[in-house]
Design a protein around this motif. Structure first.
Motif, mmCIF file in Angstrom:
data_model
loop_
_atom_site.group_PDB
_atom_site.id
_atom_site.type_symbol
_atom_site.label_atom_id
_atom_site.label_comp_id
_atom_site.label_asym_id
_atom_site.label_seq_id
_atom_site.Cartn_x
_atom_site.Cartn_y
_atom_site.Cartn_z
ATOM 1 N N UNK A 247 0.814 -1.219 0.000
ATOM 2 C CA UNK A 247 0.000 0.000 0.000
ATOM 3 C C UNK A 247 0.846 1.266 0.000
ATOM 4 N N UNK A 248 2.159 1.134 0.164
ATOM 5 C CA UNK A 248 3.021 2.306 0.146
ATOM 6 C C UNK A 248 3.274 2.749 -1.297
ATOM 7 N N UNK A 249 3.693 3.999 -1.446
ATOM 8 C CA UNK A 249 3.907 4.566 -2.774
ATOM 9 C C UNK A 249 5.241 4.071 -3.346
ATOM 10 N N UNK A 250 5.206 3.352 -4.472
ATOM 11 C CA UNK A 250 6.462 2.882 -5.075
ATOM 12 C C UNK A 250 7.300 4.005 -5.663
ATOM 13 N N UNK A 251 6.681 5.178 -5.882
ATOM 14 C CA UNK A 251 7.389 6.305 -6.510
ATOM 15 C C UNK A 251 7.323 7.520 -5.587
ATOM 16 N N UNK A 252 8.120 7.522 -4.514
ATOM 17 C CA UNK A 252 8.120 8.692 -3.645
ATOM 18 C C UNK A 252 8.839 9.883 -4.267
ATOM 19 N N UNK A 253 9.578 9.636 -5.326
ATOM 20 C CA UNK A 253 10.425 10.655 -5.955
ATOM 21 C C UNK A 253 9.553 11.727 -6.610
ATOM 22 N N UNK A 254 9.706 12.963 -6.170
ATOM 23 C CA UNK A 254 8.959 14.066 -6.764
ATOM 24 C C UNK A 254 9.872 15.152 -7.319
ATOM 25 N N UNK A 255 11.070 15.289 -6.755
ATOM 26 C CA UNK A 255 11.948 16.411 -7.080
ATOM 27 C C UNK A 255 12.808 16.092 -8.298
ATOM 28 N N UNK A 265 18.499 9.107 -11.872
ATOM 29 C CA UNK A 265 17.487 8.312 -12.563
ATOM 30 C C UNK A 265 16.277 8.163 -11.653
ATOM 31 N N UNK A 266 15.188 7.724 -12.243
ATOM 32 C CA UNK A 266 14.011 7.390 -11.454
ATOM 33 C C UNK A 266 14.261 6.067 -10.737
ATOM 34 N N UNK A 267 13.917 5.986 -9.454
ATOM 35 C CA UNK A 267 14.082 4.749 -8.689
ATOM 36 C C UNK A 267 12.718 4.250 -8.230
ATOM 37 N N UNK A 268 12.478 2.983 -8.483
ATOM 38 C CA UNK A 268 11.236 2.345 -8.042
ATOM 39 C C UNK A 268 11.608 1.151 -7.178
ATOM 40 N N UNK A 269 11.181 1.163 -5.929
ATOM 41 C CA UNK A 269 11.484 0.077 -5.003
ATOM 42 C C UNK A 269 10.552 -1.101 -5.284
ATOM 43 N N UNK A 299 4.995 -2.059 -12.762
ATOM 44 C CA UNK A 299 4.899 -1.523 -14.127
ATOM 45 C C UNK A 299 4.159 -0.196 -14.117
ATOM 46 N N UNK A 300 3.055 -0.136 -13.391
ATOM 47 C CA UNK A 300 2.294 1.116 -13.301
ATOM 48 C C UNK A 300 3.120 2.228 -12.673
ATOM 49 N N UNK A 301 3.882 1.894 -11.623
ATOM 50 C CA UNK A 301 4.695 2.893 -10.935
ATOM 51 C C UNK A 301 5.781 3.447 -11.846
ATOM 52 N N UNK A 302 6.411 2.586 -12.626
ATOM 53 C CA UNK A 302 7.462 3.034 -13.543
ATOM 54 C C UNK A 302 6.893 4.038 -14.540
ATOM 55 N N UNK A 303 5.764 3.701 -15.136
ATOM 56 C CA UNK A 303 5.162 4.598 -16.138
ATOM 57 C C UNK A 303 4.747 5.927 -15.512
ATOM 58 N N UNK A 304 4.154 5.858 -14.331
ATOM 59 C CA UNK A 304 3.721 7.077 -13.649
ATOM 60 C C UNK A 304 4.921 7.930 -13.251
ATOM 61 N N UNK A 305 5.973 7.290 -12.751
ATOM 62 C CA UNK A 305 7.147 8.036 -12.323
ATOM 63 C C UNK A 305 7.878 8.700 -13.474
ATOM 64 N N UNK A 306 7.994 8.019 -14.595
ATOM 65 C CA UNK A 306 8.646 8.607 -15.767
ATOM 66 C C UNK A 306 7.862 9.810 -16.272
ATOM 67 N N UNK A 307 6.545 9.698 -16.243
ATOM 68 C CA UNK A 307 5.711 10.817 -16.688
ATOM 69 C C UNK A 307 5.856 12.011 -15.754
ATOM 70 N N UNK A 308 6.003 11.726 -14.459
ATOM 71 C CA UNK A 308 6.084 12.788 -13.464
ATOM 72 C C UNK A 308 7.426 13.506 -13.508
ATOM 73 N N UNK A 309 8.511 12.779 -13.760
ATOM 74 C CA UNK A 309 9.852 13.351 -13.609
ATOM 75 C C UNK A 309 10.583 13.620 -14.917
#
Length: 625
Positions: A247-255, A265-269, A299-309
């Motif tokens: 339930x935790x956010x796989x993409x905490x990276x915002x900055x 790079x984008x990191x996804x745990x 997979x969803x987290x990677x796509x969302x994180x790349x779009x965000x950053x």
């Protein structure tokens, strides 16, 4: 916050032209979070420079969690490099937060990340720059509460006098509980002592001032930490784990930073924990149990994180990413989803087998730089002692698969000074490296022989708390240097490049890993002599540490090179990841006999005790590959 920022940043701006990397100190990055209207303010500090600290996932997670809480604002801080620190002291400018350029001393809560032992002097550097008293005992009612947490808190005693509280284990939930408890008590008019007693009631929180060091025939010379008489605190503080990792956010990276980072790079745990059971590895115990994210979530987290950053590279992070039970599925889906986008997927750790190579190949495409494997020891006898559970045949298959797939560079990681090691084991490292080079050349063929590169990196074994080797002595540093020379002279092929860790740095790391509160004056003395950024080779100076230790009447080598009695109470017994001491002792005895222990996610429970202690267990996402 804008007006405050402009006022405070005006103090920093004239200094930027005088320092090496001014982008370390600039705010307004894309995706930065914080609220000027919050009633409770937190500053999280990484004890190193911006480009090292910003990628840290632990701080990213807590930064995002706190800023999602109503009424709480969390900002970031990093330790200025020596040029900026000196300039700030000369200009009378205190350490400021990054987002709001507010004095760090003005926050309600200041939290430090504890990434490794060699950051010890940088906590003092940051506190001094901030104008916060270095010793917790000297802080007054108007000073912030200074807490710490992270992967290296499992022997907090050497740095305990500098902190008001330690958060043991995973912090997503506990940091919020600590902040809310402090806020409630502050608003009720509680004194600083009352606040600290309140924080000690938050599960997983260790408040050093409510404990004392007890010496006796059943302790080491560094004593054992026990509750002070009359204090209502637990004798042993058990680490926290999040109730539901999925339930935790796989993409905490915002900055998105201005400067290039060490891990840019984008990191996804993708998972937490590792149950392979290497007996020297602290993380393998303290990160248990194993919990995996589902393939869909990754997979969803990677796509969302790349779009965000906007990054063009994503790293699937964990202690051992290719151990994820759905690793092949995840990489296959990401390759299809990211085809023709130019985005590269990387996995920072490969299994030492052909499966690990296939997974590396799945993400490398045409970019085949180098592969890294960690046999850890040169002989099978030593690999069995440390429970590595790999053979030379496994390494041969991995190297063969890598060369056949197009890789031409290979790096091998080893350790030196492991319990039971002999000169023959050192020579075995050299022989294994020579063997890998010749194997790789033969697989590549005559036309590619010159392109093959093999390098080895040899770290010095450091006994760590809560491992089966926690009772062991570190190898004498003079003996470390002798064995390093033996290794160099044993490598026959000049094409094998040899790198090894500095014995002096390893000595201090061992001291800080296994000593007690008596070491705090040594850390303080080293910092007062100018020591900071000890993890940076060009900044480390053993002479300062030796002078500080002499002043404190402590023999550094006695700390590092002492073997502890298995019956003794150890300096870190009061904070625990949940592992049974009996399990660690059994693993030590198995090491002496060269008997290995299987991974509990692949076979049966090994009885480490962590799952029942924490009320949880291993959670896998798919079938093992």
């Amino acid at each position: 916050m804008g007006a405050v920022y402009e006022d405070r940043f005006a103090d920093i701006e004239p200094l930027l032209s005088r320092v090496e990397k001014p982008t370390r100190y600039l705010d307004h990055e894309w995706g930065a979070l914080a609220s000027a209207e919050a009633r409770y303010r937190v500053c999280l500090i990484y004890p190193d420079v911006y480009e090292v600290g910003l990628p840290n996932q632990g701080l990213q997670i807590l930064y995002r969690v706190l800023n999602r809480e109503g009424g709480i604002s969390c900002e970031r801080g990093y330790v200025p490099w020596v040029d900026m620190a000196d300039a700030m002291r000369g200009a009378g400018v205190p350490l400021l937060s990054l987002e709001g350029a507010a004095p760090v001393a003005s926050f309600d809560l200041v939290g430090f990340h504890i990434p490794h032992e060699m950051a010890a002097t940088n906590y003092l550097e940051a506190l001094d720059l901030a104008g916060i008293p270095l010793l917790a005992s000297e802080r007054g009612e108007d000073d912030p509460i200074v807490v710490a947490g992270g992967p290296s808190v499992y022997n907090p005693e050497p740095i305990a006098p500098f902190f008001d509280a330690f958060l043991i284990g995973e912090g997503e939930e506990s940091i919020v509980e600590v902040a809310r408890t402090h806020e409630r008590l502050r608003d009720a008019g509680a004194s600083r002592d009352e606040v600290l007693r309140g924080l000690a009631q938050v599960p997983g929180t260790y408040v050093p001032s409510l404990y004392e060091v007890e010496y006796g025939p059943d302790t080491t010379r560094w004593g054992a930490t026990v509750p002070r008489a009359g204090e209502d605190v637990p004798e042993v503080v058990l680490k926290r784990v999040v109730d539901d990792f999925g339930a935790t956010d796989p993409v905490p990276q915002t900055v998105v930073p201005f400067a290039q980072l060490v891990h840019d790079r984008l990191s996804v745990e993708v998972l937490r924990g590792c149950a392979r059971g290497c007996r020297f590895c602290q993380a393998g115990i303290t990160y248990r149990p194993v919990r995996e994210r589902s393939a869909d979530q990754v997979v969803s987290a990677v796509c969302r994180g790349l779009e965000r950053t906007g990054y063009d590279e994503v790293s699937l992070t964990s202690l051992s990413t290719t151990d994820h039970s759905a690793c092949a599925e995840i990489l296959g889906r990401l390759n299809r989803r990211l085809a023709d986008t130019g985005v590269q997927v990387s996995i920072p750790s490969q299994r030492l087998d052909s499966f690990g190579v296939r997974m590396a190949e799945a993400v490398a495409g045409e970019k085949k730089g180098g592969l890294t494997f960690a046999p850890e020891a040169g002989s099978q006898r030593m690999r069995d002692i440390i429970n590595k559970n790999v053979t030379e045949e496994d390494l041969d298959r991995a190297v063969t698969a890598a060369i056949e797939a197009g890789w031409r560079r290979c790096k091998l990681y080893f350790m030196m000074g492991l319990p039971g090691e002999t000169d023959e084991d050192i020579v075995a490292i050299a022989r294994l490296a020579d063997h890998v080079l010749e194997l790789a050349r033969s697989v590549a063929g005559k036309g590619q022989r010159g392109a093959i590169s093999v390098s080895i990196s040899v770290a010095v074994f450091i006994p760590k708390a809560w491992t089966p080797f926690q009772w062991c002595a570190q190898l004498d540093d003079a003996e470390v240097k002798r064995r390093q020379q033996l290794l160099l002279h044993s490598v026959r092929n000049r094409a094998v490049r040899v790198h090894y860790h500095d014995a002096d740095t390893s000595l201090i790391e061992a001291v800080l890993s296994r000593g007690g509160r008596d070491l705090a004056p040594v850390i303080l003395g080293a910092w007062r002599r100018g020591q900071r950024f000890d993890a940076w080779t060009e900044q480390f100076d053993l002479a300062r540490w030796e002078a500080a230790a002499k002043e404190a009447a402590i023999d550094l080598r006695a700390v590092a090179h002492e073997e502890f009695d298995h019956a003794a109470r150890l300096p870190w017994d009061h904070v625990t990841p949940g592992v049974l001491k009996g399990f660690l002792e059994r693993e030590w005895k198995r090491a002496l006999s060269g008997v290995t222990t299987a991974d509990c996610t692949r076979e049966s429970c090994t009885g480490c005790g962590i799952c029942p202690a924490l009320g949880t267990g291993n959670h896998l996402a798919g079938e093992r590959s």
